[in-house]
Design an enzyme around this catalytic site. Structure first.
Site, PDB file in Angstrom:
ATOM      1  N   LYS A   1       1.024  -1.173   0.005  1.00 42.69           N
ATOM      2  CA  LYS A   1       0.026  -0.068   0.190  1.00 42.69           C
ATOM      3  C   LYS A   1       0.815   1.253   0.054  1.00 42.69           C
ATOM      4  CE  LYS A   1      -3.463   2.840   0.496  1.00 42.69           C
ATOM      5  NZ  LYS A   1      -3.778   3.797   1.424  1.00 42.69           N
TER       6      LYS A   1
ATOM      7  N   GLU B   1       1.313   6.716  -6.766  1.00 42.45           N
ATOM      8  CA  GLU B   1       0.149   7.913  -6.756  1.00 42.45           C
ATOM      9  C   GLU B   1       0.741   9.419  -6.741  1.00 42.45           C
ATOM     10  OE1 GLU B   1      -3.305   7.117  -3.842  1.00 42.45           O
ATOM     11  OE2 GLU B   1      -3.040   9.231  -3.443  1.00 42.45           O
TER      12      GLU B   1
HETATM   13  P1  NBP Z   1      -9.536   9.235  10.517  1.00 43.30           P
HETATM   14  O1  NBP Z   1      -7.867   8.803  10.027  1.00 43.30           O
HETATM   15  O2  NBP Z   1      -9.779  10.602  10.590  1.00 43.30           O
HETATM   16  O3  NBP Z   1      -9.369   8.752  12.073  1.00 43.30           O
HETATM   17  C1  NBP Z   1     -10.781   8.843  12.682  1.00 43.30           C
HETATM   18  C2  NBP Z   1     -11.158   7.746  13.790  1.00 43.30           C
HETATM   19  O4  NBP Z   1     -10.002   7.224  14.395  1.00 43.30           O
HETATM   20  C3  NBP Z   1     -12.270   8.111  14.190  1.00 43.30           C
HETATM   21  O5  NBP Z   1     -13.054   6.750  14.590  1.00 43.30           O
HETATM   22  C4  NBP Z   1     -11.564   8.250  15.821  1.00 43.30           C
HETATM   23  O6  NBP Z   1     -12.473   8.006  16.860  1.00 43.30           O
HETATM   24  C5  NBP Z   1     -10.633   7.372  15.708  1.00 43.30           C
HETATM   25  N1  NBP Z   1      -9.436   7.583  16.703  1.00 43.30           N
HETATM   26  C6  NBP Z   1      -8.672   8.430  16.846  1.00 43.30           C
HETATM   27 BR1  NBP Z   1      -8.669   9.948  15.639  1.00 43.30          BR
HETATM   28  N2  NBP Z   1      -7.924   8.449  18.021  1.00 43.30           N
HETATM   29  C7  NBP Z   1      -8.239   7.017  18.630  1.00 43.30           C
HETATM   30  C8  NBP Z   1      -7.855   6.637  19.876  1.00 43.30           C
HETATM   31  N3  NBP Z   1      -6.817   7.245  20.453  1.00 43.30           N
HETATM   32  N4  NBP Z   1      -8.514   5.624  20.190  1.00 43.30           N
HETATM   33  C9  NBP Z   1      -9.451   4.952  19.447  1.00 43.30           C
HETATM   34  N5  NBP Z   1      -9.859   5.716  18.215  1.00 43.30           N
HETATM   35  C10 NBP Z   1      -9.358   6.877  17.751  1.00 43.30           C
HETATM   36  O7  NBP Z   1     -10.612   8.294   9.644  1.00 43.30           O
HETATM   37  P2  NBP Z   1     -10.522   7.887   8.246  1.00 43.30           P
HETATM   38  O8  NBP Z   1     -10.265   9.139   7.185  1.00 43.30           O
HETATM   39  O9  NBP Z   1     -11.762   7.121   8.119  1.00 43.30           O
HETATM   40  O10 NBP Z   1      -9.314   7.001   7.906  1.00 43.30           O
HETATM   41  C11 NBP Z   1      -9.118   5.637   8.556  1.00 43.30           C
HETATM   42  C12 NBP Z   1      -7.912   5.193   8.265  1.00 43.30           C
HETATM   43  O11 NBP Z   1      -7.964   4.746   7.040  1.00 43.30           O
HETATM   44  C13 NBP Z   1      -6.644   5.750   8.501  1.00 43.30           C
HETATM   45  O12 NBP Z   1      -5.411   5.301   8.729  1.00 43.30           O
HETATM   46  C14 NBP Z   1      -6.283   6.551   7.076  1.00 43.30           C
HETATM   47  O13 NBP Z   1      -5.016   6.852   7.050  1.00 43.30           O
HETATM   48  C15 NBP Z   1      -6.831   5.262   6.311  1.00 43.30           C
HETATM   49  N6  NBP Z   1      -7.273   5.646   4.797  1.00 43.30           N
HETATM   50  C16 NBP Z   1      -8.157   6.614   4.881  1.00 43.30           C
HETATM   51  C17 NBP Z   1      -8.509   7.147   3.576  1.00 43.30           C
HETATM   52  C18 NBP Z   1      -9.291   8.268   3.224  1.00 43.30           C
HETATM   53  O14 NBP Z   1      -9.701   8.659   1.894  1.00 43.30           O
HETATM   54  N7  NBP Z   1      -9.704   9.056   4.235  1.00 43.30           N
HETATM   55  C19 NBP Z   1      -8.224   6.274   2.457  1.00 43.30           C
HETATM   56  C20 NBP Z   1      -7.245   4.982   2.743  1.00 43.30           C
HETATM   57  C21 NBP Z   1      -6.933   4.845   3.772  1.00 43.30           C
HETATM   58  P3  NBP Z   1     -13.245   9.277  17.694  1.00 43.30           P
HETATM   59  O15 NBP Z   1     -14.453   9.334  16.739  1.00 43.30           O
HETATM   60  O16 NBP Z   1     -13.506   8.870  18.835  1.00 43.30           O
HETATM   61  O17 NBP Z   1     -12.351  10.512  17.467  1.00 43.30           O
END
Ligand code: NBP
Length: 493
Positions: A186, A193
């Site tokens: 990845k 990318e």
């Molecule tokens: P985010 O990367 O914005 O993470 C938000 C989530 O992490 C929420 O559920 C939040 O819970 C939780 N979280 C955090 Br912040 N700190 C935490 C902790 N200490 N303990 C437990 N939960 C915690 O979400 P996303 O954009 O959906 O991405 C998720 C993963 O997928 C990331 O690793 C990201 O890099 C990857 N990714 C994202 C994309 C994209 O297009 N966004 C694409 C591919 C991969 P809360 O609600 O309680 O704050």
């Protein structure tokens, strides 16, 4: 909320990726249990997007665990880094041997290697899975790149391959390899990318500054390219971005500050390439191009002091030929970038002792993810024909394509250089091509320099060996007559 072990799959992290992946899994007939650190988001999700679907929620980790069928399959889609460790630690006291934790975030592969080791010692099957495709991909079919504890694969294969994107009916998801291999692949995907995006930006810049095309005209060029060998998601969105006007009827893209952000996966790829000694020059240049863009203030100042060539209005005489040449430059550079990416993956497999599945990797990138393209179908075909292919550039299809494209590619790089338009990725791709196809490079002189100032020794060409220059021996010469005869083993330069 329903009771008992009802869920086929559990997912922690209800941000954009998690919610959409849950909905996707539910659409494919799986019952999913959702949990989130901020529990109010679970309730909100159940009462809105998840309403009427085979989705249950949990109010605590204990409640979450109780609702999962054994072996428990738990996917984490939370912010990469410490949050992943925190959740794993919260889960551990409640898990049994054979339970499966899947980290679907953008974790750095050394972290995944470490988690894999730590959890294997506890009998937990840990999977690090690349997930690509953003929000839309997660909802309707992402590219999934799982690696880690292979015993987990039979348990998660059905759900992963059901929810993944499909290319010609085949799922863009297969087992990648051991430990952190899924997240490694990845990471390279993200590096590629970066490269694809920078190449497209350079093509736009050349059309704009040398060809004096309007954004609409450039959009039309991308629309045409998207019907040929460059057919891909990134070309398609570029076409649409350039056609998008703000409320005043002017192209929105021209109002955007030219300072690129980055989250680090391209940088990780470039650093890893340096660590493994692989010339992944295009991704490196793409990362540096973002760094240079970030020096906006300094660039504005420099633009007032440092001159370059004037670009005459009629710099382009034959617009059709100019666009055709540019298309060839983009295509050839892209081939170089993917060849470099697969060189890196091949070296990682050797260095880390991973058996990686190249045709499956190409197929995983064929659909669902940001770099999806028709072109990746050709790469899949090439690796299926010969999974041990030494280099993509040595496969007939790609060799022919680059050879055919090189005239337009050289003309484009020459034109950009003449008129002072920066093309770091087009240029480095061409330099790599010329270096890779050179049986002899000037490293002979470099070795002589190293021996001259540092007694680092050199070897001779077998056909030039003699009594004083024996073959297969490290040789040191007293170049000046007043240096010593002792060779160095410590100082490397
Ligand atoms: P985010 O990367 O914005 O993470 C938000 C989530 O992490 C929420 O559920 C939040 O819970 C939780 N979280 C955090 Br912040 N700190 C935490 C902790 N200490 N303990 C437990 N939960 C915690 O979400 P996303 O954009 O959906 O991405 C998720 C993963 O997928 C990331 O690793 C990201 O890099 C990857 N990714 C994202 C994309 C994209 O297009 N966004 C694409 C591919 C991969 P809360 O609600 O309680 O704050």
């Amino acid at each position: 909320m329903s009771q008992g072990a009802v869920a086929d799959f559990g997912l922690i992290g209800l941000a954009v990726m998690g919610q959409n992946l849950i909905l996707n899994a539910a659409d494919h007939g799986f019952t999913v249990c959702a949990y989130n650190r901020t529990v109010s988001k679970v309730e909100h999700f159940l009462n809105n997007e998840a309403k009427g679907k085979s989705i249950v929620g949990a109010t605590s980790i204990e409640d979450f665990i109780k609702k999962l069928k054994r072996p428990r399959k738990i996917m984490l889609l939370v912010k990469a880094g410490k949050p992943v460790d925190y959740i794993i630690n919260d889960l551990l006291p409640h898990l049994e041997k054979g339970d499966i934790i899947i980290d679907g975030g953008n974790s750095h592969f050394p972290d995944t290697n470490r988690r894999y080791e730590e959890l294997s010692a506890k009998g937990i099957l840990f999977v690090g899975s690349g997930v690509s495709g953003g929000e839309d991909g997660a909802r309707y079919g992402p590219s999934l790149m799982p690696g880690g504890a292979e015993e987990a694969w039979p348990h998660i294969k059905e759900i992963f391959q059901s929810i993944a994107a499909k290319s010609d009916g085949e799922p863009c998801c297969d087992w990648v390899g051991p430990a952190g291999a899924g997240h490694y692949v990845k990471m390279v995907h993200n590096g590629i990318e970066y490269g694809d995006m920078q190449l497209i930006c350079e093509a736009y810049d050349i059309m704009k500054r040398i060809g004096r095309f309007t954004d609409k005209e450039i959009s039309e060029v991308f629309a045409t390219w998207n019907k040929g060998v460059l057919d891909s998601f990134l070309i398609e969105i570029t076409r649409d971005i350039l056609a998008y006007d703000d409320v005043d009827g002017k192209p929105l893209v021209e109002k955007i500050l030219d300072t690129a952000g980055q989250k680090g996966t391209g940088k990780w790829t470039a650093i890893n390439a340096l660590d493994l000694g692989m010339p992944v020059t295009l991704i490196g240049e793409a990362v540096f191009a973002r760094c240079l863009s970030a020096l906006k203030k300094e660039r504005v100042l420099a633009s007032k002091h440092l001159t370059g060539p004037e670009i005459p209005e009629d710099a382009v005489k034959d617009k059709k030929q100019f666009v055709d040449d540019l298309e060839q430059a983009l295509y050839a550079s892209k081939i170089i970038s993917y060849a470099q990416g697969f060189m890196l993956i091949g070296e990682a497999a050797k260095t880390y002792g991973w058996k990686l599945n190249n045709p499956a990797i190409a197929l995983m990138w064929r659909g669902g993810c940001i770099i999806r393209s028709v072109f990746l179908g050709e790469i899949t075909k090439a690796y299926r024909e010969n999974p041990d292919l030494e280099n993509l550039l040595l496969h007939r299809f790609f060799a022919d394509a680059v050879i055919k494209a090189q005239q337009g590619w050289r003309k484009t790089v020459g034109l950009a250089t003449t008129y002072g338009v920066p093309t770091p990725t087009f240029s480095t791709a061409l330099a790599f091509y010329d270096g890779y196809r050179s049986a002899r490079l000037p490293a002979n002189l470099l070795q002589a320099q190293r021996d001259y100032f540092g007694a680092h020794t050199f070897r001779v060409l077998p056909e030039e060996a003699s009594e004083t220059l024996p073959v297969d021996k490290d040789i040191h010469i007293n170049w000046t007559g007043h240096g010593g005869n002792v060779s160095s083993t410590t100082y490397d330069a």
